[in-house]
Design a protein around this motif. Structure first.
Motif, PDB file in Angstrom:
ATOM      1  N   ALA A 532      56.514  50.686  86.113  1.00  7.83           N
ATOM      2  CA  ALA A 532      55.743  50.707  85.358  1.00  7.83           C
ATOM      3  C   ALA A 532      55.020  51.548  84.611  1.00  7.83           C
ATOM      4  O   ALA A 532      55.949  52.283  83.059  1.00  7.83           O
ATOM      5  CB  ALA A 532      54.650  49.533  85.141  1.00  7.83           C
ATOM      6  N   ILE A 533      54.969  52.751  85.337  1.00  9.21           N
ATOM      7  CA  ILE A 533      54.819  54.169  84.261  1.00  9.21           C
ATOM      8  C   ILE A 533      56.372  54.701  84.286  1.00  9.21           C
ATOM      9  O   ILE A 533      55.919  54.876  83.101  1.00  9.21           O
ATOM     10  CB  ILE A 533      54.274  54.732  85.136  1.00  9.21           C
ATOM     11  CG1 ILE A 533      52.478  54.627  85.433  1.00  9.21           C
ATOM     12  CG2 ILE A 533      53.791  56.293  84.692  1.00  9.21           C
ATOM     13  CD1 ILE A 533      51.740  53.959  84.436  1.00  9.21           C
ATOM     14  N   ARG A 534      56.988  54.290  85.370  1.00  9.20           N
ATOM     15  CA  ARG A 534      58.633  55.233  84.933  1.00  9.20           C
ATOM     16  C   ARG A 534      59.285  54.329  83.867  1.00  9.20           C
ATOM     17  O   ARG A 534      60.020  55.032  83.370  1.00  9.20           O
ATOM     18  CB  ARG A 534      59.289  54.855  86.606  1.00  9.20           C
ATOM     19  CG  ARG A 534      60.217  55.558  86.736  1.00  9.20           C
ATOM     20  CD  ARG A 534      61.401  55.356  88.008  1.00  9.20           C
ATOM     21  NE  ARG A 534      62.272  56.009  87.643  1.00  9.20           N
ATOM     22  CZ  ARG A 534      63.669  55.804  87.528  1.00  9.20           C
ATOM     23  NH1 ARG A 534      63.649  53.916  86.832  1.00  9.20           N
ATOM     24  NH2 ARG A 534      64.940  56.071  87.354  1.00  9.20           N
ATOM     25  N   THR A 535      59.000  53.215  83.704  1.00 10.65           N
ATOM     26  CA  THR A 535      59.407  52.212  82.607  1.00 10.65           C
ATOM     27  C   THR A 535      58.916  52.741  81.485  1.00 10.65           C
ATOM     28  O   THR A 535      60.007  53.041  80.445  1.00 10.65           O
ATOM     29  CB  THR A 535      59.022  50.741  82.795  1.00 10.65           C
ATOM     30  OG1 THR A 535      59.662  50.107  84.141  1.00 10.65           O
ATOM     31  CG2 THR A 535      59.966  49.964  81.930  1.00 10.65           C
ATOM     32  N   LYS A 536      57.797  52.874  81.231  1.00  5.16           N
ATOM     33  CA  LYS A 536      56.834  53.203  80.017  1.00  5.16           C
ATOM     34  C   LYS A 536      58.199  54.722  79.225  1.00  5.16           C
ATOM     35  O   LYS A 536      57.835  54.438  78.583  1.00  5.16           O
ATOM     36  CB  LYS A 536      55.258  53.482  79.915  1.00  5.16           C
ATOM     37  CG  LYS A 536      54.859  52.618  80.354  1.00  5.16           C
ATOM     38  CD  LYS A 536      53.185  53.187  79.977  1.00  5.16           C
ATOM     39  CE  LYS A 536      52.434  51.653  80.398  1.00  5.16           C
ATOM     40  NZ  LYS A 536      51.242  51.211  80.357  1.00  5.16           N
ATOM     41  N   ASN A 537      57.666  55.144  80.366  1.00  4.15           N
ATOM     42  CA  ASN A 537      58.601  56.903  79.697  1.00  4.15           C
ATOM     43  C   ASN A 537      59.983  56.476  79.400  1.00  4.15           C
ATOM     44  O   ASN A 537      60.533  56.901  78.218  1.00  4.15           O
ATOM     45  CB  ASN A 537      58.879  58.049  81.085  1.00  4.15           C
ATOM     46  CG  ASN A 537      57.506  57.879  81.290  1.00  4.15           C
ATOM     47  OD1 ASN A 537      57.136  58.748  80.780  1.00  4.15           O
ATOM     48  ND2 ASN A 537      57.313  58.776  83.182  1.00  4.15           N
ATOM     49  N   VAL A 586      55.133  64.535  83.915  1.00  6.58           N
ATOM     50  CA  VAL A 586      55.264  63.989  83.498  1.00  6.58           C
ATOM     51  C   VAL A 586      56.718  64.166  83.112  1.00  6.58           C
ATOM     52  O   VAL A 586      57.256  64.693  83.215  1.00  6.58           O
ATOM     53  CB  VAL A 586      54.207  64.541  82.057  1.00  6.58           C
ATOM     54  CG1 VAL A 586      54.930  64.146  80.703  1.00  6.58           C
ATOM     55  CG2 VAL A 586      53.180  64.640  82.608  1.00  6.58           C
ATOM     56  N   GLY A 587      57.386  62.658  83.295  1.00  3.83           N
ATOM     57  CA  GLY A 587      58.662  62.471  82.137  1.00  3.83           C
ATOM     58  C   GLY A 587      58.666  61.731  83.532  1.00  3.83           C
ATOM     59  O   GLY A 587      60.500  61.737  83.697  1.00  3.83           O
ATOM     60  N   GLY A 588      58.899  61.337  84.287  1.00  2.00           N
ATOM     61  CA  GLY A 588      59.154  60.925  85.942  1.00  2.00           C
ATOM     62  C   GLY A 588      60.567  59.894  85.425  1.00  2.00           C
ATOM     63  O   GLY A 588      60.171  59.412  84.683  1.00  2.00           O
ATOM     64  N   GLY A 589      61.611  59.863  85.883  1.00  3.35           N
ATOM     65  CA  GLY A 589      62.137  58.236  85.284  1.00  3.35           C
ATOM     66  C   GLY A 589      63.228  59.103  84.340  1.00  3.35           C
ATOM     67  O   GLY A 589      64.467  58.272  83.791  1.00  3.35           O
ATOM     68  N   LEU A 590      63.099  60.029  83.118  1.00  7.32           N
ATOM     69  CA  LEU A 590      64.200  60.258  82.278  1.00  7.32           C
ATOM     70  C   LEU A 590      65.538  60.717  82.505  1.00  7.32           C
ATOM     71  O   LEU A 590      66.250  60.576  81.511  1.00  7.32           O
ATOM     72  CB  LEU A 590      63.499  61.168  81.595  1.00  7.32           C
ATOM     73  CG  LEU A 590      62.184  60.587  80.679  1.00  7.32           C
ATOM     74  CD1 LEU A 590      61.713  62.264  79.859  1.00  7.32           C
ATOM     75  CD2 LEU A 590      62.236  59.528  79.992  1.00  7.32           C
ATOM     76  N   SER A 591      65.661  60.644  84.122  1.00  6.69           N
ATOM     77  CA  SER A 591      67.090  61.562  84.428  1.00  6.69           C
ATOM     78  C   SER A 591      67.972  59.783  84.134  1.00  6.69           C
ATOM     79  O   SER A 591      68.504  60.388  84.111  1.00  6.69           O
ATOM     80  CB  SER A 591      67.064  61.763  85.719  1.00  6.69           C
ATOM     81  OG  SER A 591      66.635  60.514  86.139  1.00  6.69           O
ATOM     82  N   GLN A 592      67.612  58.698  84.164  1.00  5.86           N
ATOM     83  CA  GLN A 592      68.828  57.541  84.367  1.00  5.86           C
ATOM     84  C   GLN A 592      68.357  57.498  82.579  1.00  5.86           C
ATOM     85  O   GLN A 592      69.314  56.991  81.849  1.00  5.86           O
ATOM     86  CB  GLN A 592      67.486  56.786  84.641  1.00  5.86           C
ATOM     87  CG  GLN A 592      67.827  55.597  84.593  1.00  5.86           C
ATOM     88  CD  GLN A 592      67.550  53.782  85.053  1.00  5.86           C
ATOM     89  OE1 GLN A 592      66.068  54.164  86.584  1.00  5.86           O
ATOM     90  NE2 GLN A 592      67.541  52.409  84.835  1.00  5.86           N
ATOM     91  N   MET A 593      67.345  58.090  81.741  1.00  6.30           N
ATOM     92  CA  MET A 593      68.016  57.703  80.086  1.00  6.30           C
ATOM     93  C   MET A 593      69.451  58.578  80.174  1.00  6.30           C
ATOM     94  O   MET A 593      70.137  58.902  79.486  1.00  6.30           O
ATOM     95  CB  MET A 593      66.363  58.761  79.733  1.00  6.30           C
ATOM     96  CG  MET A 593      67.189  58.607  77.719  1.00  6.30           C
ATOM     97  SD  MET A 593      67.862  56.803  77.244  1.00  6.30           S
ATOM     98  CE  MET A 593      66.460  56.265  76.595  1.00  6.30           C
ATOM     99  N   ALA A 594      69.341  60.182  80.968  1.00  2.00           N
ATOM    100  CA  ALA A 594      70.110  61.115  80.743  1.00  2.00           C
ATOM    101  C   ALA A 594      71.478  60.585  81.562  1.00  2.00           C
ATOM    102  O   ALA A 594      72.279  60.103  80.678  1.00  2.00           O
ATOM    103  CB  ALA A 594      69.997  62.590  81.756  1.00  2.00           C
ATOM    104  N   THR A 595      71.788  59.464  82.766  1.00  2.00           N
ATOM    105  CA  THR A 595      72.124  59.128  83.169  1.00  2.00           C
ATOM    106  C   THR A 595      72.882  57.994  82.681  1.00  2.00           C
ATOM    107  O   THR A 595      74.252  57.696  81.854  1.00  2.00           O
ATOM    108  CB  THR A 595      72.303  58.311  84.654  1.00  2.00           C
ATOM    109  OG1 THR A 595      71.782  59.360  85.584  1.00  2.00           O
ATOM    110  CG2 THR A 595      73.294  57.329  85.133  1.00  2.00           C
TER     111      THR A 595
END
Length: 769
Positions: A532-537, A586-595
């Protein structure tokens, strides 16, 4: 001239006198005459005695010098002649005798008048009827037996007449004025002997000069090098050996406090030892040279060859180093008070005079050589500085009131000082007023004076992008405010008016509407995890991406769009992989936004402006066609190379992250893949230590190539490929130190190629799936 005035008649023409000379009277004393009875006879000089024998004025050859003692008197009476009876007969000197000669009478014509003879004592004067003395001609006239008692007197008279004739013959001589009383002057002999002395001395002088010609005078030194008494070759060699090292040393020069050096050879300076020695040797008639040889020489300067053009160019090249910059006058404000810096002249080297200084001093005196300089006037003189200082004092002499709209701002002296400076404009010191600072000063002293323009932008309403904003604002033009306030500050009224002006937004609504943002031209989605935290990012990232306009020719940067990636901007800490280690950032998971964003731009046909895939493949992403980010190191960018604007839209729904791009269709894109190649199976890595974190493992490593072809109006405009190799995502087991730790994931050396972690905001990638 002391001689009797009467003379014997000249001999008849063609009458040949004895030897061509008159015979003098006998020099002996009369017989029986005592010392007191002898007539006066002048002293015979040495050279006269030497010439008396056998010469004119002496006795004829074969004649005795005079009658023997006790002989007959000259008159033949047998009685000694009385002194009063013998006339004075000066003896004829040699040069007088030599100047007298018998002149032969011409064969025809009137007879040549001969010099009259002086009658002897007791003889009858001419015209008295007494017979003339017989001519001494022929052999019979030369002996005493033929002459008789009156022959001696006659001979003496003839000699006197000859002497007087010789004197008469010399009346045109240049020496006549020097002759007196019948005796020649001594001046010719003195001059003769003086001339001889001069010749002798000149010869001795010239000989001495020749003797010293090839030797340097004793005691002579050249630039402190002793060469006295040496010959030419040895003196030249001595100078070369002694001065060559000094001549090779850099030449030090100074101009005031500045100094520099230069190479003498490069500057055209050279020692001429041969010429130096030549000036001290060789034949010369100069008395100074002889005097130096006799009493000793002294210190002399060496002869230096100087290429004045090269030396001048060298010194001119040092101008920048030796230049003393002039100080321009300045005016500024210190804590609101005007202050001035005094102007001061600088100096620069006078090249022509400097050449003479160096050329004359080199090798003679030690450096540095002080070069002559001339003053350089500053660009801003003291008079100009004083005038500017007076302006500065006027600026801060009181406040300035500025009326704008329906408000009035009073600018204090301190605010005016902060906004005023003095700069050189067209060679003069002029006051400059900072318009931006003055605008700020006016706005700070009014209420809601200005309104900011609202740039037009896209917002999504009903799922579609719409243009909002684009309203004009009001502002003050800095240049106009600076001019108005400056004039008031320099004047006496100290009040001014300025006007509010409209200001357009950077992007107007009309401009955005003309960009052709009409429909979705590309979209892509990736599944989210259960974190869920990752999804919030990802949700916060989607908010920041949505509405972003990428105008034609502009480049989209995901890091710029998301930054700052920190808690203040709505991001949270979530799981990442950094250098193979699983941890939160902080910002973990934003690499999915990059992809997801990368693939949206990829299928829109935009140019790839920079991206980097993950080190390990995650099965939720297309293999070889994905991207990660790392703040300050790895970004994901693409460039809109179409003629239409592109608006980004992103959201999270249905368990997926979505990214869509709105524009006008321009490209058609076709893609393909090589599939997985060179597969490297994953393994288990054993690790130990407090930092060990177990990991079940991921996917195998492999290499893959993706291909993209881009078409516009049916024509292929891009044909690209991209190859990437993934590492095996090994499992990690934490056990004792002896366990096999492997060489892959979990080791500190397991890094991206650039040695940096590679995930959103920080490391490599989240750990889900």
């Amino acid at each position: 001239m002391g001689h009797p005035s009467e003379r014997d008649p000249a001999p008849e023409p063609h009458t040949e006198a004895t030897g061509g000379r008159q015979v003098p009277a006998p020099r002996g004393d009369a017989a029986g005459a005592g010392p007191g009875d002898a007539p006066y006879e002048p002293r015979v000089r040495l050279y006269e005695e030497a010439e008396s024998d056998g010469s004119v004025g002496g006795d004829a050859p074969g004649e005795p010098e005079g009658p023997p003692a006790g002989g007959d008197a000259p008159d033949g009476s047998g009685e000694p002649a009385e002194p009063d009876d013998v006339p004075y007969q000066p003896r004829v000197r040699q040069y007088e005798q030599q100047s007298i000669a018998t002149v032969a009478a011409p064969a025809t014509g009137a007879p040549t008048q001969a010099l009259p003879t002086v009658p002897a004592a007791g003889a009858a004067p001419p015209g008295s009827g007494a017979p003339a003395a017989p001519s001494a001609t022929g052999p019979s006239a030369s002996g005493p037996s033929a002459a008789g008692p009156s022959a001696a007197a006659t001979s003496a008279a003839a000699a006197a007449a000859a002497a007087e004739a010789a004197a008469a013959a010399r009346t045109s001589s240049p020496l006549d004025p020097l002759v007196g009383d019948g005796a020649p002057s001594r001046a010719p002999k003195v001059a003769l002997w003086a001339g001889i002395g001069v010749v002798v001395l000149a010869g001795a002088y010239a000989g001495a000069q020749w003797a010293f010609a090839d030797t340097v005078p004793q005691g002579t030194t050249v630039a402190d090098v002793e060469i006295g008494g040496l010959g030419v070759a040895e003196a030249t060699s001595t100078l070369d050996q002694a001065l060559a090292p000094r001549a090779a040393e850099p030449v030090a020069v100074a101009a005031g406090d500045a100094s520099s050096t230069f190479d003498p050879a490069d500057a055209g300076l050279a020692l001429d030892s041969g010429a130096t020695v030549d000036e001290l040797t060789g034949f010369s008639l100069s008395p100074v040279r002889l005097w130096e040889h006799l009493v000793g020489g002294g210190e002399l300067d060496p002869v230096v060859d100087v290429d004045t053009d090269r030396l001048a160019a060298t010194i001119d090249g040092l101008q920048e180093t030796l230049l003393v910059e002039p100080v321009d006058g300045t005016v500024s404000f210190d804590d609101g008070e005007p202050v001035a810096t005094k102007a001061a002249d600088g100096s620069q080297v006078v090249v022509d005079e400097a050449v003479d200084v160096v050329a004359s001093g080199w090798l003679v005196s030690p450096g540095p050589y002080e070069l002559p300089t001339e003053a350089v006037e500053p660009a801003i003189t003291q008079d100009e500085t004083d005038a500017a200082l007076a302006q500065a004092e006027q600026v801060v002499s009181g406040p300035v009131k500025v009326s704008v709209g329906d408000q009035t701002a009073e600018l204090p002296a301190r605010a005016l000082a902060r906004a005023t400076s003095f700069k050189v404009v067209d060679g003069a010191l002029e006051p400059q007023f900072d318009g931006d600072r003055l605008v700020t000063a006016v706005v700070d002293r009014t209420s809601d004076l200005l309104t900011e323009p609202d740039d037009a932008h896209f917002e999504f309403s009903g799922g579609k992008p719409v243009v909002v904003g684009g309203d004009t604002g009001t502002t003050l033009k800095p240049k106009a405010v600076a001019s108005a306030v400056g004039d008031a500050a320099l004047g006496e009224e100290r009040e001014t008016d300025v006007e509010l002006v409209d200001v357009d937004p950077d992007r107007s609504a009309d401009a955005l509407k003309d960009m052709g943002v009409k429909e979705v031209v590309s979209s892509f989605s990736t599944p989210i995890t259960n974190d869920a935290i990752r999804t919030k990012n990802l949700e916060r990232g989607a908010q920041l991406v949505t509405g972003t306009l990428v105008a034609p020719g502009e480049t989209f940067s995901l890091l710029d769009t998301l930054s700052p990636i920190d808690t203040a901007n709505g991001f949270y800490a979530a799981g990442v992989v950094s250098n193979g280690v699983h941890k939160d950032a902080v910002g973990g998971g934003l690499s999915q936004m990059a992809t997801t964003t990368y693939n949206a731009g990829y299928f829109a046909g935009f140019d790839d402006a920079g991206h980097r895939p993950h080190s390990y493949w995650f099965s939720r992403y297309p293999a070889g066609r994905e991207a990660t980010i790392y703040v300050g190191v790895i970004d994901m960018k693409f460039t809109n190379d179409t003629p239409y604007g592109a608006v980004m839209q992103s959201w999270v729904s249905g368990g997926e992250l979505h990214v869509a791009i709105w524009s006008t269709p321009y490209y058609d894109v076709k893609t393909s893949s090589s599939g997985k190649q060179n597969v490297v199976p994953k393994s288990t890595v054993h690790n130990t230590g407090a930092g060990c974190a177990g990991y079940p493992g991921g996917n195998d490593g492999f290499t893959i190539t993706n291909y993209r072809q881009v078409f516009h109006d049916g024509e292929k405009v891009k044909d690209e490929s991209f190859t990437w190799t993934y590492k095996p995502d090994n499992a990690v087991v934490c056990d004792d130190p002896e366990a096999d730790r492997g060489t892959d994931r979990g080791r500190p050396d397991d890094k991206p190629e650039d040695g940096k972690p590679d995930d959103a905001g920080k490391p490599d990638e989240d750990t889900e799936d």
